[in-house]
Design a protein around this motif. Structure first.
Motif, mmCIF file in Angstrom:
data_model
loop_
_atom_site.group_PDB
_atom_site.id
_atom_site.type_symbol
_atom_site.label_atom_id
_atom_site.label_comp_id
_atom_site.label_asym_id
_atom_site.label_seq_id
_atom_site.Cartn_x
_atom_site.Cartn_y
_atom_site.Cartn_z
ATOM 1 N N ALA A 38 -4.204 1.422 -2.406
ATOM 2 C CA ALA A 38 -4.008 -0.014 -2.245
ATOM 3 C C ALA A 38 -3.626 -0.614 -3.591
ATOM 4 C CB ALA A 38 -5.292 -0.653 -1.719
ATOM 5 N N ARG A 60 -10.772 -1.107 -0.468
ATOM 6 C CA ARG A 60 -9.944 -1.521 0.668
ATOM 7 C C ARG A 60 -10.855 -2.043 1.773
ATOM 8 N NH1 ARG A 60 -8.897 3.106 2.529
ATOM 9 N NH2 ARG A 60 -9.967 2.840 4.532
ATOM 10 N N PRO A 66 -7.410 -5.364 -0.649
ATOM 11 C CA PRO A 66 -8.068 -4.634 -1.737
ATOM 12 C C PRO A 66 -8.877 -5.622 -2.593
ATOM 13 C CG PRO A 66 -5.736 -4.943 -2.222
ATOM 14 C CD PRO A 66 -5.973 -5.551 -0.876
ATOM 15 N N PHE A 97 0.858 -1.174 0.000
ATOM 16 C CA PHE A 97 0.000 0.000 0.000
ATOM 17 C C PHE A 97 0.903 1.237 0.000
ATOM 18 C CE2 PHE A 97 -2.657 -3.359 1.260
ATOM 19 C CZ PHE A 97 -3.985 -2.980 1.298
#
Length: 455
Positions: A248, A411, A363, A215
């Motif tokens: 993400a 996310r 994600p 991320f």
């Protein structure tokens, strides 16, 4: 798709990649809304892979060609035969012609390998690129364009002392799969520690997190504010002022940065872990700027929960061994090869409750569709998993302002229930939904779903 060599930095030897069109990232494909495109994805890769395949994983069994591949247009509303279904891979020497209708709003999409069981390796090797759809509404906004619109593809990698890609393996012989990959080098458009010369005016940056599992939380060392104007599936209703851009894996962002008044400055782009990511060098001369940052961008009708005809509760889970090491990841406690359980009706609306019982943020990406985030709410994961009792431990939190538009990747935070509302528009047929941490996706955190016509 070919094996290539490319220098990621002047002080490193050329690195072996698997690229598309002679480069990695591959060429950026651009088109207009409603203008269809045919792409022949030709596999000219070597017969054997240069990264460690774990033959225990579903779809990665020994005996299959190591150089197999198939391409998925992430975020594209495409017919199922052109979606890049993970089991429809083809070997070196073969090709597939895909039809992309582009009947969707302007957005930054991307294409990447989606081969069952080795997706993480093929993307790590370099099989991905950007895909831009434009439409008249976006063109009417007078946003920065031409050389003032810059794509930025970010992803982390690791290299050995010879400058070659180094993908880690587990300490268990014959079981090389690892649950996540985090590299110590961050590439931007295929380069390590690059710089970009910019003029003292507004720029539009189209940003993709193309990492396997990392991320990103990006900021400018100058501390200045910038504006996010778009997310996965196109423009937001209005610009959102931010000082940090969070993405993400698989997510995209459209941002405007204004360099007026900073002629001659050198501005570093930082991540929370990598410092620096790249440098922006503002040229000393003043530059006229006729572009705009409109107060309103694209109207986005918020979908009402009452529009949904079905609500599904779907868990995100992880199975560990006696040592606490991850063994596999599962969606709704169901492996890939089990019968399809999600079968929405074409042109219907559903709510999906994503119940994250793991310690990771995942994600989650749905092929074919775009959706809106309803809310996130903390719950007692232990009680749900062990007693099948849903006990909320906090109030529902509305999506962030940067999530107010249409999404295709969301996310799902740990110990949270993330609710999305999904119109299943476009085509009937078989698609997939999965975690976009590629190591998770390759080890069972992916499920087929089928859009059916009304009975």
């Amino acid at each position: 798709m070919r094996q290539i060599e490319s220098r990621v930095h002047r002080d490193l030897k050329p690195t072996r990649f698997w690229g598309i069109g002679g480069s990695s990232p591959g060429p950026t494909l651009m088109t207009n809304k409603g203008v269809g495109m045919l792409v022949e994805w030709a596999n000219e890769l070597p017969g054997a892979h240069f990264l460690p395949i774990d033959h225990r994983l579903h779809g990665a069994e020994a005996g299959k060609p190591g150089g197999r591949s198939i391409i998925h247009l992430h975020g594209g509303r495409v017919p199922p035969e052109s979606d890049g279904y993970p089991e429809d891979w083809y070997a070196p020497g073969k090709s597939a012609v895909y039809h992309y209708p582009n009947n969707q709003d302007a957005a930054l999409l991307w294409y990447h390998d989606h081969t069952m069981g080795i997706n993480r390796l093929n993307v790590f090797a370099g099989l991905f690129g950007l895909y831009i759809v434009r439409d008249p509404l976006e063109e009417s906004l007078n946003l920065p364009r031409g050389k003032y619109e810059v794509p930025l593809v970010l992803y982390d990698r690791a290299f050995d002392p010879d400058g070659q890609l180094n993908y880690p393996v587990s300490p268990v012989p014959g079981e090389p799969w690892v649950p996540e990959f985090f590299g110590n080098a961050l590439l931007v458009n295929g380069k390590l520690l690059p710089y970009l010369e910019v003029e003292a005016r507004k720029y539009r940056f189209r940003v993709l997190n193309g990492a396997n599992g990392r991320f990103f939380h990006l900021s400018l060392a100058s501390g200045q504010e910038f504006y996010q104007i778009g997310a996965d599936q196109g423009l937001l209703p209005a610009p959102v002022a931010v000082r940090q851009l969070s993405l993400a894996p698989g997510e995209r962002a459209d941002v405007i940065v204004d360099f007026r008044g900073q002629a001659g400055a050198k501005i570093v782009v930082n991540n929370d872990v990598f410092r620096p990511v790249m440098q922006l060098r503002v040229l000393p001369a003043a530059t006229p700027d006729t572009s705009s940052l409109p107060k309103a961008l694209r109207p986005v009708r918020r979908m009402a929960e009452a529009e949904a005809v079905k609500t599904r509760t779907l868990t995100l889970g992880e199975i560990s061994d006696l040592h606490g090491d991850s063994v596999t990841m599962l969606l709704n406690n169901t492996p890939w090869h089990a019968p399809i359980t999600e079968n929405p009706v074409l042109n219907s609306v559903e709510i999906w409750n994503l119940v994250n019982m793991t310690d990771d943020a995942h994600p989650i990406h749905l092929h074919l569709v775009r959706f809106q985030i309803l809310d996130r709410r903390r719950f007692n994961a232990f009680a749900y998993q062990n007693q099948n009792v849903l006990r909320y431990t906090g109030a529902a939190a509305a999506p962030e302002p940067i999530e107010a538009g249409w999404k295709d990747t969301v996310r799902a935070d740990p110990a949270m229930i993330t609710r999305i509302i999904v119109p299943f528009e476009g085509y009937a047929g078989r698609y997939v939904w999965h975690c976009h941490i590629l190591e998770h996706e390759d080890n069972e955190m992916m499920r087929p779903y089928e859009v059916i016509t009304a009975p």
